[in-house]
Write a protein that holds these residues in place. Sequence first.
Motif, PDB file in Angstrom:
ATOM      1  N   THR A 181       4.827   4.452   7.134  1.00 28.32           N
ATOM      2  CA  THR A 181       5.864   3.454   6.867  1.00 28.32           C
ATOM      3  C   THR A 181       5.319   2.213   6.158  1.00 28.32           C
ATOM      4  O   THR A 181       6.024   1.570   5.392  1.00 28.32           O
ATOM      5  N   ASP A 182       4.070   1.864   6.409  1.00 28.78           N
ATOM      6  CA  ASP A 182       3.425   0.731   5.742  1.00 28.78           C
ATOM      7  C   ASP A 182       1.946   1.059   5.577  1.00 28.78           C
ATOM      8  O   ASP A 182       1.083   0.553   6.306  1.00 28.78           O
ATOM      9  N   PRO A 183       1.613   1.922   4.609  1.00 23.73           N
ATOM     10  CA  PRO A 183       0.232   2.402   4.480  1.00 23.73           C
ATOM     11  C   PRO A 183      -0.775   1.308   4.161  1.00 23.73           C
ATOM     12  O   PRO A 183      -1.933   1.412   4.575  1.00 23.73           O
ATOM     13  N   VAL A 184      -0.385   0.273   3.431  1.00 23.20           N
ATOM     14  CA  VAL A 184      -1.327  -0.812   3.139  1.00 23.20           C
ATOM     15  C   VAL A 184      -1.713  -1.527   4.429  1.00 23.20           C
ATOM     16  O   VAL A 184      -2.895  -1.782   4.698  1.00 23.20           O
ATOM     17  N   LEU A 185      -0.715  -1.857   5.238  1.00 20.71           N
ATOM     18  CA  LEU A 185      -0.996  -2.487   6.521  1.00 20.71           C
ATOM     19  C   LEU A 185      -1.892  -1.603   7.369  1.00 20.71           C
ATOM     20  O   LEU A 185      -2.901  -2.062   7.921  1.00 20.71           O
ATOM     21  N   PHE A 186      -1.553  -0.331   7.465  1.00 19.00           N
ATOM     22  CA  PHE A 186      -2.325   0.572   8.315  1.00 19.00           C
ATOM     23  C   PHE A 186      -3.773   0.676   7.860  1.00 19.00           C
ATOM     24  O   PHE A 186      -4.698   0.563   8.670  1.00 19.00           O
ATOM     25  N   THR A 187      -3.990   0.888   6.571  1.00 15.24           N
ATOM     26  CA  THR A 187      -5.356   1.103   6.094  1.00 15.24           C
ATOM     27  C   THR A 187      -6.205  -0.155   6.203  1.00 15.24           C
ATOM     28  O   THR A 187      -7.373  -0.089   6.583  1.00 15.24           O
ATOM     29  N   THR A 189      -3.452  -9.378   5.440  1.00 14.17           N
ATOM     30  CA  THR A 189      -2.147  -8.819   5.803  1.00 14.17           C
ATOM     31  C   THR A 189      -1.244  -9.853   6.455  1.00 14.17           C
ATOM     32  O   THR A 189      -0.059  -9.585   6.677  1.00 14.17           O
ATOM     33  N   ILE A 190      -1.776 -11.043   6.733  1.00 14.10           N
ATOM     34  CA  ILE A 190      -0.954 -12.090   7.330  1.00 14.10           C
ATOM     35  C   ILE A 190       0.210 -12.467   6.420  1.00 14.10           C
ATOM     36  O   ILE A 190       1.239 -12.973   6.878  1.00 14.10           O
ATOM     37  N   VAL A 191       0.085 -12.230   5.109  1.00 15.05           N
ATOM     38  CA  VAL A 191       1.163 -12.576   4.190  1.00 15.05           C
ATOM     39  C   VAL A 191       2.167 -11.438   4.028  1.00 15.05           C
ATOM     40  O   VAL A 191       3.138 -11.564   3.293  1.00 15.05           O
ATOM     41  N   GLY A 192       1.940 -10.316   4.718  1.00 12.04           N
ATOM     42  CA  GLY A 192       2.893  -9.218   4.661  1.00 12.04           C
ATOM     43  C   GLY A 192       4.107  -9.493   5.527  1.00 12.04           C
ATOM     44  O   GLY A 192       4.212 -10.517   6.200  1.00 12.04           O
ATOM     45  N   ILE A 218      -9.614   2.065  -0.773  1.00 11.91           N
ATOM     46  CA  ILE A 218      -8.296   2.127  -0.140  1.00 11.91           C
ATOM     47  C   ILE A 218      -7.203   2.222  -1.197  1.00 11.91           C
ATOM     48  O   ILE A 218      -6.248   3.004  -1.058  1.00 11.91           O
ATOM     49  N   TRP A 219      -7.309   1.452  -2.270  1.00 14.38           N
ATOM     50  CA  TRP A 219      -6.306   1.487  -3.339  1.00 14.38           C
ATOM     51  C   TRP A 219      -6.211   2.881  -3.949  1.00 14.38           C
ATOM     52  O   TRP A 219      -5.107   3.418  -4.127  1.00 14.38           O
ATOM     53  N   LEU A 220      -7.353   3.490  -4.241  1.00 17.73           N
ATOM     54  CA  LEU A 220      -7.351   4.839  -4.824  1.00 17.73           C
ATOM     55  C   LEU A 220      -6.829   5.871  -3.833  1.00 17.73           C
ATOM     56  O   LEU A 220      -6.098   6.798  -4.211  1.00 17.73           O
ATOM     57  N   SER A 221      -7.191   5.720  -2.570  1.00 21.79           N
ATOM     58  CA  SER A 221      -6.717   6.660  -1.550  1.00 21.79           C
ATOM     59  C   SER A 221      -5.206   6.609  -1.408  1.00 21.79           C
ATOM     60  O   SER A 221      -4.543   7.643  -1.234  1.00 21.79           O
ATOM     61  N   VAL A 239      -0.846  -6.172  -0.816  1.00 20.78           N
ATOM     62  CA  VAL A 239      -0.084  -6.638   0.349  1.00 20.78           C
ATOM     63  C   VAL A 239       1.221  -7.301  -0.054  1.00 20.78           C
ATOM     64  O   VAL A 239       2.277  -7.028   0.524  1.00 20.78           O
ATOM     65  N   ARG A 240       1.175  -8.192  -1.054  1.00 21.53           N
ATOM     66  CA  ARG A 240       2.384  -8.963  -1.413  1.00 21.53           C
ATOM     67  C   ARG A 240       2.340  -9.306  -2.901  1.00 21.53           C
ATOM     68  O   ARG A 240       2.019 -10.438  -3.282  1.00 21.53           O
ATOM     69  N   PRO A 241       2.635  -8.346  -3.777  1.00 19.30           N
ATOM     70  CA  PRO A 241       2.462  -8.567  -5.223  1.00 19.30           C
ATOM     71  C   PRO A 241       3.291  -9.716  -5.773  1.00 19.30           C
ATOM     72  O   PRO A 241       2.835 -10.445  -6.654  1.00 19.30           O
ATOM     73  N   GLN A 242       4.509  -9.914  -5.254  1.00 14.60           N
ATOM     74  CA  GLN A 242       5.368 -10.947  -5.817  1.00 14.60           C
ATOM     75  C   GLN A 242       4.900 -12.363  -5.460  1.00 14.60           C
ATOM     76  O   GLN A 242       5.316 -13.325  -6.089  1.00 14.60           O
TER      77      GLN A 242
END
Length: 418
Positions: free
Chosen positions: A297-303, A335-338, A161-164, A117-120
């Motif tokens: 547009t934002d697959p992490v959020l969507f999944t 995802t709140i931190v996205g 989800i990560w692998l997908s 979601v937010r690596p940095q």
Amino acid sequence: MLIDAPSPTRTPLRAAIPLLYTVMLFVLFRSAIVFPQGNPGTDFTPIWTAANKYVSGEPVFDSDYTVDMPHYLYTPAGTVLIAPVAIFGSQEVARAVMAAMGALCIIAAIALAVRMVRPQWFHIVFPLAVSFFFITPEPVRSTLALTNINGFLLLLQVLFIWLSLRLREQKAGWLNQFTRPEAWAAGVIAGVALSIKPQFAVLFIVSLAYWQVAVVVVAALVAAALFAVGWFTIAEPELFFTNLVPYLSEPRPRFNGSVSGLGIVLQWPGALVTVLTLFVIATALGAVAAMWRWKDTDPVLFTFVATGVCFAGGFMASGLMQNYYSIWIIPLALTIVGRQSPMRWPITVLILLCMYAHWVWPETGRKTVDVALAYIPSFMFIALPVAVGAWALANRPSEEQQVEAPDNATEANSVHSS
């Protein structure tokens, strides 16, 4: 005389990172070590019993399911997967190991989800997230206290989800997906998760969204193979269909927050139970449809959001829902931190707090009101897809708008300047 300029990276926020990790360690010690030891681990007892019956060649599904007690509810395939717990010399040792491994799996799942979601912001969000989820009554603390396998399944969910999403980046055709290791790994993970809890079929909403046929095929083969192994190695396997399946087909009258369970407790008419069941299914699918624009547009959020609302709707529509099932909504909550998320909406924040806080309400003297207050977390499972769908409809990006992952340099600068 030269005066050293202050380091631009030693901001108050970064200086607080050691403190955040220190607090996290204290929370982990209390919630993952001390708290489970003071609780009976009622979910682990049937697992331990079934595993030992399996390895000793005794029937596994011969329990008296008319007795109101914790029962072993896994399939023959799931039995094969949990059987290794029998290698430990005692139930106490096996439970301690399982609780520790469950805690590690939950921590690993949160770490990977935060990275996605937010690596940095990892070293700020990760200790805060672990501290929050391990200190609230639900779902992590109860999962460890009861000592079930939900922490393992959370890690499987996030890994799937990560692998997908890694497979999605390859842009391979459906036939070429069979040559990709990500497809095989995701399929194996989904097959294992399905074998333990069939409700994990909701993960295939990700496979459907990105047309990952290979993942579904591999998962089906793995699940079928595990079921076959279990069927031919368990004593009297037919008891699974004659004893356990009929029990699973009827809603449990106690400790059951699903729509059918609420119908029994609150004495709802059958028509209302049917209407509400169809409603939770429709709202979950509607929330996924409303979020569909974020698929590319934002697959992490969507999944994370799609699987979260499908879990919420699926468990409420099934015959059994317990409060600690909210553990599989943790990725959605993170995802709140996205940059944008339905979890930034105050309504969804309140819904999640009601799920995780598990408040004890004072007695009102009116049975219906007291029961309804006790089952507030269950009603939040109904409200969550509705709120997510409403947020998605109100915040739909235009055709031209792109919601891409923030640039690493920009994100890093924002951390330094905070």
